[in-house]
Design a protein around this motif. Sequence first.
Motif, mmCIF file in Angstrom:
data_model
loop_
_atom_site.group_PDB
_atom_site.id
_atom_site.type_symbol
_atom_site.label_atom_id
_atom_site.label_comp_id
_atom_site.label_asym_id
_atom_site.label_seq_id
_atom_site.Cartn_x
_atom_site.Cartn_y
_atom_site.Cartn_z
ATOM 1 N N THR A 127 0.815 -1.213 0.000
ATOM 2 C CA THR A 127 0.000 0.000 0.000
ATOM 3 C C THR A 127 0.849 1.264 0.000
ATOM 4 O OG1 THR A 127 -0.146 -0.102 2.412
ATOM 5 C CG2 THR A 127 -1.920 -1.127 1.167
ATOM 6 N N GLY A 128 2.167 1.104 -0.106
ATOM 7 C CA GLY A 128 3.053 2.268 -0.136
ATOM 8 C C GLY A 128 3.522 2.731 1.219
ATOM 9 N N ASN A 129 3.138 2.043 2.299
ATOM 10 C CA ASN A 129 3.566 2.440 3.646
ATOM 11 C C ASN A 129 4.949 1.839 3.934
ATOM 12 O OD1 ASN A 129 1.172 3.901 4.658
ATOM 13 N ND2 ASN A 129 0.174 1.924 4.334
ATOM 14 N N TRP A 130 5.948 2.383 3.255
ATOM 15 C CA TRP A 130 7.284 1.823 3.377
ATOM 16 C C TRP A 130 7.883 2.048 4.758
ATOM 17 C CZ3 TRP A 130 11.193 5.453 4.141
ATOM 18 C CH2 TRP A 130 10.840 6.793 3.877
ATOM 19 N N ARG A 131 7.450 3.097 5.432
ATOM 20 C CA ARG A 131 7.967 3.332 6.790
ATOM 21 C C ARG A 131 7.492 2.234 7.744
ATOM 22 N NH1 ARG A 131 6.957 8.617 4.962
ATOM 23 N NH2 ARG A 131 8.794 9.985 5.041
ATOM 24 N N GLU A 132 6.196 1.856 7.665
ATOM 25 C CA GLU A 132 5.689 0.771 8.496
ATOM 26 C C GLU A 132 6.377 -0.545 8.154
ATOM 27 O OE1 GLU A 132 3.629 0.862 11.012
ATOM 28 O OE2 GLU A 132 3.252 3.016 10.868
ATOM 29 N N ALA A 133 6.639 -0.741 6.867
ATOM 30 C CA ALA A 133 7.335 -1.961 6.452
ATOM 31 C C ALA A 133 8.720 -2.045 7.081
ATOM 32 C CB ALA A 133 7.428 -2.008 4.922
#
Length: 859
Positions: free
Chosen positions: A243-249
């Motif tokens: 979903t584009g939430n690379w920071r959470e990843a």
Amino acid sequence: MATVQHHSPLIKLTHSPDSTHSNSLKPPLKIHSNAKRKPKPDHSSPFKGRRSGFVDYDKGQHEVSTQVSGLRKSDIPRRHRLAVEDNRFQKDWSVSEVVERVLELKHYEDVEGVLNRWVGRFARKNFPFLIKEITQRGAINHSNQVFNWMKNQKNYCARNDIYNMMIRLHARHNQIDKARGLFFEMQKWRCKPDAETYNALISAHGRAGQWRWAMNIFDDMLRAAVAPSRSTYNNLINACGSTGNWREALKVCKKMTENGVGPDLVTHNIVLSAYKNGAQYPKALSYFELMKGTNIRPDTTTNNIVIYCLVKLGHYDKAIDLFHSMREKRSECLPDIVTFTSIIHLYSVNGQIENCKGVFNTMLAEGLKPNIVSYNALMAAYASHGMSKEALSVFNEIKKNGLCPDIVSYTSLLNAYGRSQQPVKAREVFNMMRINNLKPNLVSYSALIDAYGSNGLLAEAVEVFREMEQDGIEPNIVSICTLLAVCGRCGRKVNIDAVLLAAEMRDIKLNTVAYNSAIGSYMNVGEYEKAIALYKCMKKRKVMPDSVTYTVLISSCCRLSRYSEALGFLDEMMDLKIPLTNQVYSSVISAYSKQGLIAEAESMFNMMKMSGCSPDIITYTAMLHAYNTAEDWEKACALFLEMETNNIEPDSIACSALMRAFNKGGQPSKVLLVAEFMREKDITFSDSIFFEMVLACSLLRDWKTTIDLIKQMEPSFHVVSIGLLNQLLHLLGKSGRIESMMKLFFKIVSSGAEANFNTYSILLKNLLAAGNWRKYIEVLQWMEDAGIQPSYGMFRDIVSFAQTRGGAEYAAIIQERIEMNLFKIAETKAAAGLKASATCINFLMHYGILENEIWGSKF
């Protein structure tokens, strides 16, 4: 019940003296409790997959499948075997045969009837493999019916692996609620979810883009004391990254390492994908370099992600180099369908359509079967350049190869017809989409709106917009941008206001792209004040302008000759530290040159090269025009040579600017050298090129080259401007080649070109200068026949010629001829009920040839 008495199992054998076999006595027979028993049947072998396949060399097809036998009639309990022994309807099928027969039916047909005829249903161990086989085929409706039938069997026992497979199947079909329902159902059947169950559910929510649900399920997993595996963390990272939430990843990745679970290549690929989905392309490339530094060998998936990021950043050469290195190192990472599709998209973005087809053919040659995405990428490449025939050919090839065109295929074909100025066929494709039970999406409607708008059919474009709303598709900012661009191309400023009002009524907030479209549309119709007002409104609403905004403003101001305003926008752009584009540099250089500020134009050109922005053909042409204004042909020539050194192919506009600089600088001979250069490079000759060549021939008085030039231009007389043709007539007449001038005039008329007043004026002046008064009078009559009114001065000039240069003998003849022609013209018009021109009447009255009282009523 009768009981049977058993003797003691232990028998003692003692030696008897009467025995005749005393020497051959055997030791006593001992029966141990661990005596060797009959081995149990091995049930693992029936479930081992057996590969089978076929090859059809005629059709070029091959298929490989895995057949699972399962427990058969001889393996089921005896009581069930006896029950089905003499029943001819009970079939001893293998597990794979049952799956094939079930899939042959429609999901609403009697699937349970087939399953009830299967003898293997009495063996419980067949059920997990039955579910595995049918879920791998992806048939969700059939799988649900088989699963429901299975739960109704008496020997069924709920198992985790069966529920896990069903949850994964529903995840593949984006049926997340049903997947979650199976999760709770398995607990009611007393199946405790294990790590694989949680992994499947996390993966299901990740596919649906519900990363918060995935995080909650992960927390539930920890509360249930189920240890997460590496797959669990990978699925959770993928749920966040997709979903584009690379920071959470990255946070999950950090938690993974803290809990002692090391990342593998799959983890690294997921992190790269998270950067890609979050549009963090430089970070993805940096992470890739870090991977190589830690001796992690990338695979095909890794390189596919890197190629995608390189294309997005415009690093096309690096992407192609990586693709070639993948093909060279086939043993390490072989290019797959995704790789080839990415390279097709790369060449499409770069405008190299021939290379797109070449890569597609290479993919076929290497034995890869294109999927619908590959075909769509090739169609999109053709559509972007309006190549409708090629796009239609690919579309037909999709259907020929047994694939079903999807909504993207139809939209690409529609877009191809729209860009090739065939809006009627675009509409036919749109209707065909509905006939094939495909619902047009927002992109399809936008493509059809653009197809009508690009051909000036604004009313039809607006009608499609209304049709889209009636079909329940809410217009968004893309639809508004498309309509605004259409209005700008059609030059309808009223409709631009209406579109902006429609966006406001639908509560669609304009973004930077929409403001850019609206500003550009206002500029195209000459509404400078409204464009500036919209720009101020944009800043007031805190919508940040980008490079496109200032490019539109600066280039439009230069086009409207508002050079000071253009330079003002340049200052704003530099204050905001927005990188200058090639178009901005070119427009500013043009603005400086139009104001005569050549030093400033040179300074901007040098700043462009120092900033790392490579000048293109437009920038070089703008600089050539600047040197042309300064009449500095030496610098223009040096710049032209620099352009060739930098592998910038000159076009006709750049060559025309150089020719003009040579003509202004008194170097007409160099103009002809540039023309030879253009012939060698196969550059098209335009009107401006011919004009400069004609001017150069005139300055050189090179009549032979002029005649050759006329022969070269002759096939295109019908498209050449009449101003250029008049220049040729003037050049021939001035050189005294009256006969050649008249021949050229006849060719011009026969080609269908419209001769105007200036054309006849040039003929008359040169005829009179040559003393050919007979042809002069004839041309006057041609003018009247063509509906062009001769001026009073033309008659005065011929009469003056008769009185001064014609002599007494010819003066009377010339005057008589003029009178005869004028009377003939007047009588012809009077017979047709028309009046003669005021010039004829005034001329006749001035010389006393005509009495107004007598002829006034006729003329």
